[in-house]
Write a protein that holds these residues in place. Structure first.
Motif, mmCIF file in Angstrom:
data_model
loop_
_atom_site.group_PDB
_atom_site.id
_atom_site.type_symbol
_atom_site.label_atom_id
_atom_site.label_comp_id
_atom_site.label_asym_id
_atom_site.label_seq_id
_atom_site.Cartn_x
_atom_site.Cartn_y
_atom_site.Cartn_z
ATOM 1 N N VAL A 164 0.834 -1.195 0.000
ATOM 2 C CA VAL A 164 0.000 0.000 0.000
ATOM 3 C C VAL A 164 0.871 1.247 0.000
ATOM 4 N N ARG A 165 0.717 2.047 -1.017
ATOM 5 C CA ARG A 165 1.374 3.348 -1.118
ATOM 6 C C ARG A 165 2.864 3.271 -0.797
ATOM 7 N N GLY A 166 3.542 2.347 -1.461
ATOM 8 C CA GLY A 166 4.985 2.239 -1.336
ATOM 9 C C GLY A 166 5.462 1.509 -0.111
ATOM 10 N N GLY A 167 4.570 0.905 0.665
ATOM 11 C CA GLY A 167 4.969 0.174 1.863
ATOM 12 C C GLY A 167 5.165 -1.303 1.589
ATOM 13 N N THR A 544 -1.995 13.493 3.028
ATOM 14 C CA THR A 544 -2.906 13.188 1.925
ATOM 15 C C THR A 544 -3.807 14.380 1.657
ATOM 16 N N LEU A 545 -4.002 14.715 0.384
ATOM 17 C CA LEU A 545 -4.948 15.741 -0.050
ATOM 18 C C LEU A 545 -5.905 15.100 -1.040
ATOM 19 N N GLY A 546 -7.194 15.447 -0.956
ATOM 20 C CA GLY A 546 -8.151 14.808 -1.845
ATOM 21 C C GLY A 546 -9.322 15.696 -2.224
ATOM 22 N N TYR A 547 -9.864 15.383 -3.408
ATOM 23 C CA TYR A 547 -11.098 16.027 -3.892
ATOM 24 C C TYR A 547 -12.114 14.923 -4.145
ATOM 25 N N TYR A 548 -13.389 15.162 -3.717
ATOM 26 C CA TYR A 548 -14.427 14.132 -3.775
ATOM 27 C C TYR A 548 -15.708 14.739 -4.330
ATOM 28 N N LYS A 549 -16.353 13.975 -5.227
ATOM 29 C CA LYS A 549 -17.561 14.487 -5.871
ATOM 30 C C LYS A 549 -18.537 13.348 -6.105
ATOM 31 N N SER A 550 -19.815 13.607 -5.878
ATOM 32 C CA SER A 550 -20.869 12.637 -6.196
ATOM 33 C C SER A 550 -21.779 13.222 -7.262
ATOM 34 N N PHE A 551 -22.349 12.350 -8.111
ATOM 35 C CA PHE A 551 -23.191 12.762 -9.227
ATOM 36 C C PHE A 551 -24.526 12.048 -9.137
ATOM 37 N N SER A 559 -13.276 10.248 -6.726
ATOM 38 C CA SER A 559 -12.309 10.675 -5.712
ATOM 39 C C SER A 559 -10.933 10.785 -6.359
ATOM 40 N N VAL A 560 -10.231 11.847 -6.002
ATOM 41 C CA VAL A 560 -8.858 12.067 -6.459
ATOM 42 C C VAL A 560 -8.026 12.368 -5.221
ATOM 43 N N GLU A 561 -7.054 11.517 -4.942
ATOM 44 C CA GLU A 561 -6.209 11.702 -3.766
ATOM 45 C C GLU A 561 -4.744 11.721 -4.177
ATOM 46 N N THR A 562 -3.994 12.618 -3.559
ATOM 47 C CA THR A 562 -2.552 12.646 -3.736
ATOM 48 C C THR A 562 -1.901 12.519 -2.371
ATOM 49 N N TYR A 563 -0.799 11.835 -2.315
ATOM 50 C CA TYR A 563 -0.179 11.559 -1.021
ATOM 51 C C TYR A 563 1.340 11.691 -1.118
ATOM 52 N N CYS A 564 1.950 11.908 0.031
ATOM 53 C CA CYS A 564 3.399 11.931 0.165
ATOM 54 C C CYS A 564 3.735 11.276 1.500
ATOM 55 N N LYS A 565 4.590 10.270 1.480
ATOM 56 C CA LYS A 565 4.896 9.506 2.681
ATOM 57 C C LYS A 565 6.406 9.347 2.819
ATOM 58 N N ARG A 566 6.896 9.517 4.047
ATOM 59 C CA ARG A 566 8.316 9.321 4.331
ATOM 60 C C ARG A 566 8.448 8.257 5.422
ATOM 61 N N LEU A 590 21.613 -7.671 9.203
ATOM 62 C CA LEU A 590 20.628 -6.711 8.710
ATOM 63 C C LEU A 590 21.200 -5.306 8.578
ATOM 64 N N GLU A 591 20.719 -4.621 7.572
ATOM 65 C CA GLU A 591 20.933 -3.180 7.457
ATOM 66 C C GLU A 591 19.769 -2.472 8.149
ATOM 67 N N HIS A 592 20.060 -1.385 8.817
ATOM 68 C CA HIS A 592 19.003 -0.646 9.497
ATOM 69 C C HIS A 592 19.156 0.843 9.196
ATOM 70 N N ASN A 593 18.296 1.631 9.769
ATOM 71 C CA ASN A 593 18.276 3.085 9.541
ATOM 72 C C ASN A 593 18.090 3.432 8.066
ATOM 73 N N GLY A 594 17.385 2.549 7.336
ATOM 74 C CA GLY A 594 17.046 2.874 5.961
ATOM 75 C C GLY A 594 15.918 3.878 5.890
ATOM 76 N N ILE A 595 15.836 4.569 4.770
ATOM 77 C CA ILE A 595 14.754 5.525 4.561
ATOM 78 C C ILE A 595 13.976 5.139 3.311
ATOM 79 N N GLY A 596 12.726 5.547 3.279
ATOM 80 C CA GLY A 596 11.875 5.311 2.116
ATOM 81 C C GLY A 596 11.040 6.531 1.822
ATOM 82 N N GLU A 597 10.753 6.732 0.562
ATOM 83 C CA GLU A 597 9.893 7.835 0.138
ATOM 84 C C GLU A 597 8.876 7.295 -0.861
ATOM 85 N N ALA A 598 7.635 7.720 -0.690
ATOM 86 C CA ALA A 598 6.573 7.288 -1.605
ATOM 87 C C ALA A 598 5.656 8.464 -1.868
#
Length: 775
Positions: A164-167, A544-551, A559-566, A590-598
């Motif tokens: 889910v969303r780069g996870g 997360t930012l989103g726009y939602y509309k019903s017809f 629905s239109v959603e944009t997200y940024c995750k660190r 193991l390697e640790h202290n890794g970072i991720g961006e999505a």
């Protein structure tokens, strides 16, 4: 901490105790099955006053006193109820919903009134309707349906893993009746542990997580088992090429106590093992899995209900062999077993028409074992290897819901989880004429304790602006160290009008356990390990930012959603390490202290009812990882990074008893790594010919190449027939209709001084027939 929460509640009670309103509360249930309906809408006509039933079908709605109000109750696939009542005091009002004869709703939907809820990234899944979707081998599956949603990647073909969303997969909190499950796959991921006949509903949350949820970074999947029929005995039998299952439920005491029991098993292993034994000269292999679900519900009175839930499932893969020449043996076996066990006891209590509570005591367990046992012709031991790993949890938690007034509602609670980890236990014996080796590698059990408390308010500032503000206080104790975390959760809803809204959310989470797994493993060799001083908890921050509309009266929704995750403090195997090297001090591998961006954009268009229903989803996304000692410290694409993802789902009611469904999925290729050079190490010379005894393979930067695009069309046609008190359904499924050879993985061979790349595909076109009988 708990005293502070109750002080807040007392203040709100005092400030709102003199209002001139009354409260309607009660349960919304299915009239036939008596199942409590989750996320049913209860609305006061000609107002903006509306609520949804909670995870137990309970609602609480505040209205003006001494007034007549018209209440509308609606639920996906049921006939709408409209009722006018006069209210002078707090009133208990329960509603029974009857199913509509028409298939008038889509299979997966955001909650009704998407423009008016303080939620982002939420989708509700109705299991009584996902059975209409096309499926692999006729085996309907919740997780397969979730993979069709925007922002959710499926991983390899046929797999139930979802990203889910780069996870990663371990960053999903998967709950069955409020209790975590640590492994949810059978058959290497082709079938999930969720038997659709035992499941009532599920909800996935991708962002704006309610403060009650924590411990994972990317999503929450909240799955609820069926409660059982309070009125009569009923059941369901399914037969598919993969498995068969039987479910039965009914009253132990009418209108007071009900049970639900379901069992599912793979039967092909019984046939495959003797066939392989006959076909391969004594070699044989077999595989089987099973799931058992049980639930007991007891109504003490209108204010108290008890729930007892049980789940157990497991997989067993065995490979038997004769004349294993490498060890000069005549008898041998390789046995892999893994599975879950879960138990929970819950108490629902209604203090009054405004305050609802749920208290849970639960236990959950995951275990994996691998045994290799080779013996000589006289049955004496030659080689023995045993590996075990697992995790056990003991959980206690209490959650409260307080509907203060028309504008304000509060959720608060606390929970404690005791973790017990077995990172890895390995026993190794090797016996021969020249040497005798008997070694035990043992990582001692490790313990961790989580203490959490949360407080969250949902407040309507005006008819236009509504907020949900919460905070989760977490403390994890392990390795003689405390890892404190303050996790704010905020959602802002701006209603442009009744049919248009804007939403934004922010969520911060901490994950205290790590999943150590290798992409090279063909079986679910998952090792769960605690955070400690060397491997601190992982953290996530998402906006997360989103726009939602019903017809057209909610016929269509957009629905239109944009997200940024660190992501921070991520964990991965060191280059060259695998789960086989876990024995010994596992933290050193193991390697640790890794970072991720999505980041990404998700678009979802739905048609919610009518003879033709369905949805179209599109996701544009990017996900990267970075570790100090992986890929020379440079950023690289996440293994399941997918730039474009496009899904089309269609349900067409041809006749009252014939339903056609189809889905087409498209995804750009996943990244992978290729070798670019080979060096031979020469250590001998014979007859003027160099004889290489070792090789060094040089790889390109990690994940710099892309697989071919993935796309596939699946169709299904369902023939439904009512027979007195029974409903019979024949389903014809065709998986991969146009026989697309999608990449499962790539491998390379070094021929004539050059590397040649080959693609391995998995599934061709696969037709299947399944049968279901509901009685």
């Amino acid at each position: 901490m708990n005293k502070i929460l109750f002080v807040f509640v007392f203040i709100f009670v005092f400030l709102t105790g003199f209002s001139q309103n009354v409260t309607i509360s009660g349960y919304v249930s299915d009239a036939i099955s008596t199942e409590n309906l989750i996320n049913a809408t209860v609305r006061i006509n000609n107002t903006k006053n509306a609520v949804f039933t909670n995870q137990f079908g309970f609602y609480s709605l505040i209205v003006p006193s001494n007034d007549s109000v018209t209440i509308t109750v609606s639920y996906i696939g049921c006939k709408t109820i409209i009722k006018t009542v006069f209210l002078s005091s707090d009133t208990e009002l329960n509603f029974l919903m009857y199913q509509s004869n028409n298939i008038d709703s889509i299979i997966i939907t955001a909650q009704k009134g998407i423009t008016n809820t303080t939620e982002t990234g939420v989708h509700q899944i109705y299991t009584n309707q996902i059975k209409l979707l096309p499926s692999l081998g006729g085996e309907t599956d919740i997780l397969k349906a979730i993979q069709l949603l925007p922002g959710v990647q499926s991983g390899n073909e046929g797999s139930n893993g979802f990203y889910v969303r780069g996870g990663n997969t371990d960053e999903n909190l998967i709950l069955l009746d409020d209790v975590p499950l640590y492994n949810v796959n059978h058959v290497g991921g082709f079938v999930s542990v969720f038997n659709s006949d035992a499941i009532n509903s599920a909800k996935i949350i991708k962002s704006g997580f309610p403060a009650k949820y924590g411990g994972r970074l990317s999503s929450v999947l909240d799955v609820r088992m069926k409660d059982g029929n309070m009125h009569k005995i009923s059941g369901n039998f399914n037969f598919s090429p993969i498995s068969s299952n039987l479910s039965i439920n009914g009253p132990l005491k009418k209108d007071k106590t009900a049970f639900m029991f379901s069992v599912r098993a793979l039967y092909l292993g019984i046939i495959v093992q003797p066939l392989t034994f006959l076909s391969f000269n004594g070699y044989s292999q077999g595989y089987n899995f099973y799931d058992i679900n049980f639930k007991l519900v007891h109504k003490i009175n209108s204010n108290n209900r008890l729930f007892l839930s049980f789940y157990q499932g497991g997989d067993n893969y065995i490979y038997k062999l004769n004349n294993f020449l490498s060890f000069n043996t005549s008898i041998g076996s390789i046995n892999n077993r893994w599975g879950n066990k879960l138990f929970s006891f819950r108490w629902n209590h209604v203090f009054n028409s405004k305050i609802f509570s749920n208290t849970t005591l639960a236990y959950t367990k995951y275990k994996f074992s691998k045994i290799i046992d080779l013996k000589s012709s006289d049955n004496s031991e030659i080689y023995f290897y045993k590996l075990q790993t697992g995790i056990n949890d003991l959980i206690f938690k209490t959650d409260f819901e307080y509907n203060v007034n028309v504008k304000l509602s509060i959720d608060f609670g606390f929970n404690t989880t005791f973790h017990s980890f077995i990172p890895a236990f390995s026993e190794y014996k090797f016996l021969s004429e020249n040497q005798n080796i008997d070694t035990v590698y043992k990582n001692e059990k490790v313990f961790g304790v989580e203490y959490n408390a949360y407080f969250e308010t949902n407040y309507k500032l005006s008819n236009v602006i509504e907020t949900k503000v919460g905070i989760r206080l977490a403390n994890y104790v392990a390795d003689n160290k405390c890892f404190m975390s303050v996790e704010p959760r905020v959602i802002l809803l701006i209603k442009i009008n009744d049919n248009n809204s804007l939403k934004s959310s922010y969520a911060q989470t901490q994950q205290n356990i790590h999943l150590i797994t290798s992409g090279a493993a063909t079986l679910p060799m998952d090792i769960w390990a605690t955070a400690n001083i060397k491997l601190p908890p992982s953290e996530s921050k998402q906006i997360t930012l989103g726009y939602y509309k019903s017809f057209k009266n909610n016929l269509y929704e957009l629905s239109v959603e944009t997200y940024c995750k660190r992501l921070t403090h991520l964990v991965a195997f060191k280059e060259g390490a695998t789960y086989l090297s876990i024995i010994g001090e596992w933290t050193d591998k193991l390697e640790h202290n890794g970072i991720g961006e999505a980041k990404g954009i998700e678009i979802l268009i739905e048609k919610k009812y009518g003879n033709t229903t369905g949805w179209i989803s599109y996701t544009l996304s990017k996900s990267i990882r970075q570790f100090e000692n992986i890929n020379h410290g440079k950023k690289y694409p996440f293994k399941y990074d997918r730039l474009h993802s496009f899904n089309v789902i269609l349900t067409e009611k041809i006749k009252d008893n014939i339903v056609f469904t189809a889905n087409w999925v498209f995804g750009s290729g996943f990244p992978f790594t290729l070798p670019v050079a080979r060096y031979d190490i020469i250590n001998s010379l014979r007859n003027d010919t160099w004889l290489p005894s070792n090789q060094i393979i040089i790889y390109a930067d990690r994940n710099t190449y892309r697989m071919r695009a993935y796309h596939r069309l699946d169709i299904a046609i369902n023939f439904i027939k009512q027979k007195k008190s029974r409903i019979r359904t024949w389903s014809i499924n065709i998986y991969n209709v146009y026989n697309r050879q999608n990449p499962y993985f790539y491998f390379s061979k070094y021929n004539s001084g050059t590397w040649q790349i080959y693609q391995q595909s998995l599934f061709p076109i696969i037709p299947s027939i399944s049968y279901s009988l509901k009685f």
